[in-house]
Design an enzyme around this catalytic site. Sequence first.
Site, PDB file in Angstrom:
ATOM      1  N   ASN A  13       0.774  -1.189   0.046  1.00 34.03           N
ATOM      2  CA  ASN A  13      -0.105   0.018  -0.042  1.00 34.03           C
ATOM      3  C   ASN A  13       0.986   1.186   0.006  1.00 34.03           C
ATOM      4  OD1 ASN A  13      -1.794   2.092   0.387  1.00 34.03           O
ATOM      5  ND2 ASN A  13      -2.118   1.364   2.632  1.00 34.03           N
ATOM      6  N   TRP A  14       0.958   1.769  -1.130  1.00 33.23           N
ATOM      7  CA  TRP A  14       2.061   3.015  -1.317  1.00 33.23           C
ATOM      8  C   TRP A  14       1.415   4.244  -0.697  1.00 33.23           C
ATOM      9  CZ3 TRP A  14       4.761   2.929  -6.752  1.00 33.23           C
ATOM     10  CH2 TRP A  14       5.432   1.541  -6.942  1.00 33.23           C
ATOM     11  N   LYS A  15       0.321   4.228  -0.338  1.00 34.05           N
ATOM     12  CA  LYS A  15      -0.389   5.448   0.251  1.00 34.05           C
ATOM     13  C   LYS A  15       0.029   6.538  -0.779  1.00 34.05           C
ATOM     14  CE  LYS A  15      -0.067   3.286   4.631  1.00 34.05           C
ATOM     15  NZ  LYS A  15       0.107   3.406   5.984  1.00 34.05           N
ATOM     16  N   HIS A  98      -9.508   1.654   4.375  1.00 32.22           N
ATOM     17  CA  HIS A  98      -8.390   1.683   5.099  1.00 32.22           C
ATOM     18  C   HIS A  98      -8.526   2.632   6.242  1.00 32.22           C
ATOM     19  CE1 HIS A  98      -4.143   2.752   6.089  1.00 32.22           C
ATOM     20  NE2 HIS A  98      -3.821   1.618   5.727  1.00 32.22           N
ATOM     21  N   GLU A 100      -6.497   5.301   7.372  1.00 29.76           N
ATOM     22  CA  GLU A 100      -6.473   6.457   6.910  1.00 29.76           C
ATOM     23  C   GLU A 100      -7.676   7.146   6.553  1.00 29.76           C
ATOM     24  OE1 GLU A 100      -2.653   5.754   5.203  1.00 29.76           O
ATOM     25  OE2 GLU A 100      -2.045   5.186   7.281  1.00 29.76           O
ATOM     26  N   GLU A 170      -5.842  -4.611  10.215  1.00 25.12           N
ATOM     27  CA  GLU A 170      -4.848  -3.645  10.579  1.00 25.12           C
ATOM     28  C   GLU A 170      -5.113  -2.980  11.790  1.00 25.12           C
ATOM     29  OE1 GLU A 170      -2.669  -2.601   6.673  1.00 25.12           O
ATOM     30  OE2 GLU A 170      -4.239  -1.256   7.147  1.00 25.12           O
ATOM     31  N   GLY A 176       2.025   2.242  10.697  1.00 23.18           N
ATOM     32  CA  GLY A 176       3.270   3.585  10.224  1.00 23.18           C
ATOM     33  C   GLY A 176       3.991   3.962  11.721  1.00 23.18           C
ATOM     34  N   SER A 216       2.991  -2.127  10.444  1.00 22.15           N
ATOM     35  CA  SER A 216       4.578  -2.036  10.670  1.00 22.15           C
ATOM     36  C   SER A 216       4.976  -3.586  10.125  1.00 22.15           C
ATOM     37  CB  SER A 216       4.866  -1.867  12.061  1.00 22.15           C
ATOM     38  OG  SER A 216       4.217  -0.398  12.055  1.00 22.15           O
ATOM     39  N   GLY A 237       2.640  -1.074   4.270  1.00 25.90           N
ATOM     40  CA  GLY A 237       2.922   0.195   3.886  1.00 25.90           C
ATOM     41  C   GLY A 237       4.405   0.552   3.699  1.00 25.90           C
ATOM     42  N   GLY A 238       5.063   1.065   4.775  1.00 27.51           N
ATOM     43  CA  GLY A 238       6.306   1.715   4.752  1.00 27.51           C
ATOM     44  C   GLY A 238       7.301   0.658   3.992  1.00 27.51           C
TER      45      GLY A 238
HETATM   46  P1  PGA Z   1       2.485   0.345   7.717  1.00 33.27           P
HETATM   47  O1  PGA Z   1       1.340   0.446   7.090  1.00 33.27           O
HETATM   48  O2  PGA Z   1       3.232  -1.106   7.137  1.00 33.27           O
HETATM   49  O3  PGA Z   1       3.608   1.427   7.086  1.00 33.27           O
HETATM   50  O4  PGA Z   1       2.333   0.352   9.140  1.00 33.27           O
HETATM   51  C1  PGA Z   1       0.404  -0.541   6.612  1.00 33.27           C
HETATM   52  C2  PGA Z   1      -0.907  -0.052   6.045  1.00 33.27           C
HETATM   53  O5  PGA Z   1      -1.429   1.126   6.371  1.00 33.27           O
HETATM   54  O6  PGA Z   1      -1.599  -0.835   5.228  1.00 33.27           O
END
Ligand code: PGA
Length: 255
Positions: A13-15, A98, A100, A170, A176, A216, A237-238
């Site tokens: 998930n590149w956001k 998600h 966010e 999640e 994050g 994470s 994500g990251g």
């Molecule tokens: P993260 O993000 O791996 O950076 O914690 C995961 C996500 O939001 O899908």
Amino acid sequence: MDKAKRKAIIAGNWKMNKTATEAAELIDALIPAVKDADCEVVICTPFTSLVTAVEKCKGTNIHVGAENVHFEKSGAYTGEISADMLVDLGVEYVIVGHSERRQYFAETDVTVNKRARAALAAGLKVIVCVGESLEQREQGVTEELVRMQTKIALLGVTAEEMKNVVIAYEPVWAIGTGRTATSDQAQEVCASIRKVLGELYGETVAEGVTVQYGGSMNAGNADELLSKPDVDGGLIGGASLKADAFGTIVAAASK
Ligand code: PGA
């Protein structure tokens, strides 16, 4: 429960990261890093990189997804993107709900459900995100909350359509933050999600649904998290923005 009955899926998930130019560079690095995967590999990119991603990933084992989709087919919804628009580009997957989106863009369980249904109707595969905040975990309502989020997200989704549904657990406090759920915490909630799926659709369907953990997940902890019987993959994500880390996570899911 038999893990072999379902597909392991590692999805990035590149956001809101990477211009289309930068996306092309990252994909060039990802292709060799994941080429030997024995699991499904997905990258979910910003809308602006989807054309580039679909083009670059043709003929590779990388599948392309979007990070959101609107539920209406078309019309006066300035700034929104429909499921048909994604399908027409060759996009296969979409993330809905998600945390966010829930936190910053007023996404609710009801709109998550509408988006999931619209995406499934258009033929997309949907990654539905659920998960509790730190406060909710401390209040001891994680299981109830995740059950409710899962049930509402799937209202009106048929057993047949469940073949195209992935659930991503999640915990919001792990996203994050570098603070990962323990593998036992991830297992506990992923198993309770599968239990709800069993109540809604029966054991056979529930055993076939991929349930991911996200929050994470990285090259160092993926092995342990993915060793759990109900953790079938990850939403990353990251660590999905670094080809070597993403490649290591994909390798962990391929064992
Ligand atoms: P993260 O993000 O791996 O950076 O914690 C995961 C996500 O939001 O899908």
